[in-house]
Write a protein that holds these residues in place. Structure first.
Motif, short mmCIF file in Angstrom:
data_model
loop_
_atom_site.label_atom_id
_atom_site.label_comp_id
_atom_site.label_asym_id
_atom_site.label_seq_id
_atom_site.Cartn_x
_atom_site.Cartn_y
_atom_site.Cartn_z
N GLY A 10 35.36 44.46 37.74
CA GLY A 10 35.86 44.28 38.99
C GLY A 10 36.48 45.52 39.62
O GLY A 10 37.39 45.53 40.55
N CYS A 11 36.21 46.68 38.83
CA CYS A 11 36.96 47.96 38.86
C CYS A 11 36.26 48.92 40.02
O CYS A 11 36.80 49.79 40.69
CB CYS A 11 37.34 48.69 37.51
SG CYS A 11 37.99 47.92 36.57
N THR A 38 39.81 41.25 40.82
CA THR A 38 40.02 41.97 39.38
C THR A 38 39.63 41.24 38.32
O THR A 38 39.22 39.92 38.53
CB THR A 38 41.55 42.07 39.49
OG1 THR A 38 42.10 42.81 38.36
CG2 THR A 38 42.42 40.64 39.44
N TRP A 39 39.98 41.87 37.07
CA TRP A 39 39.49 40.96 36.04
C TRP A 39 40.81 40.52 35.17
O TRP A 39 41.93 40.88 35.18
CB TRP A 39 39.28 42.10 34.90
CG TRP A 39 38.69 41.54 33.60
CD1 TRP A 39 39.48 41.49 32.41
CD2 TRP A 39 37.78 40.51 33.14
NE1 TRP A 39 38.97 40.77 31.35
CE2 TRP A 39 37.53 40.19 31.81
CE3 TRP A 39 36.62 40.09 33.92
CZ2 TRP A 39 36.80 39.60 31.09
CZ3 TRP A 39 35.62 39.35 33.21
CH2 TRP A 39 35.75 39.08 31.99
N ARG A 45 36.43 37.23 36.26
CA ARG A 45 36.65 37.75 37.84
C ARG A 45 37.43 36.80 38.58
O ARG A 45 36.99 35.91 38.88
CB ARG A 45 35.38 38.39 38.24
CG ARG A 45 34.95 39.57 37.44
CD ARG A 45 33.46 40.10 38.37
NE ARG A 45 34.08 40.77 39.62
CZ ARG A 45 33.17 41.32 40.36
NH1 ARG A 45 32.02 41.64 39.93
NH2 ARG A 45 33.63 41.44 41.60
N VAL A 46 38.61 37.42 39.24
CA VAL A 46 39.29 36.69 40.12
C VAL A 46 39.60 37.31 41.41
O VAL A 46 39.65 38.49 41.58
CB VAL A 46 40.58 35.93 39.55
CG1 VAL A 46 40.14 35.14 38.24
CG2 VAL A 46 41.43 37.19 39.02
N ASN A 47 39.69 36.56 42.49
CA ASN A 47 40.16 36.86 43.83
C ASN A 47 41.70 37.22 43.86
O ASN A 47 42.38 36.56 43.20
CB ASN A 47 39.93 36.11 44.90
CG ASN A 47 38.40 36.03 44.96
OD1 ASN A 47 37.48 37.04 44.93
ND2 ASN A 47 37.93 35.11 45.34
#
Length: 73
Positions: A10-11, A38-39, A45-47
């Motif tokens: 998620g970067c 993000t991780w 991966r999450v919001n």
């Protein structure tokens, strides 16, 4: 290859930013909302959503002294 690894964590994607302003007399309150991914080690991966505020007086940011307004004497 490197960009693929970054996208997994998620970067690579930049967060979306929205700004909402509201004028109240000489004051302006801006609400800044950032949303992205993000991780997380537990969930992958999450919001995420981050909300911050800016308060301005006649278009200029407010500055405060280092003293606490809750300081008792």
């Amino acid at each position: 290859m490197f960009s693929t690894i970054l996208s997994i964590f998620g970067c690579r994607n930049t967060p979306s930013v929205s700004v909402f302003s509201r004028a109240l007399g000489p004051f302006t309150i801006e609400t800044i909302t950032k949303k992205g991914k993000t991780w997380n080690a537990n969930y992958g991966r999450v919001n995420y959503t981050t909300i911050s505020y800016d308060v301005k007086y006649k278009g200029e940011p407010l500055h405060f002294e280092n003293k606490s307004i809750f300081e008792w004497k």
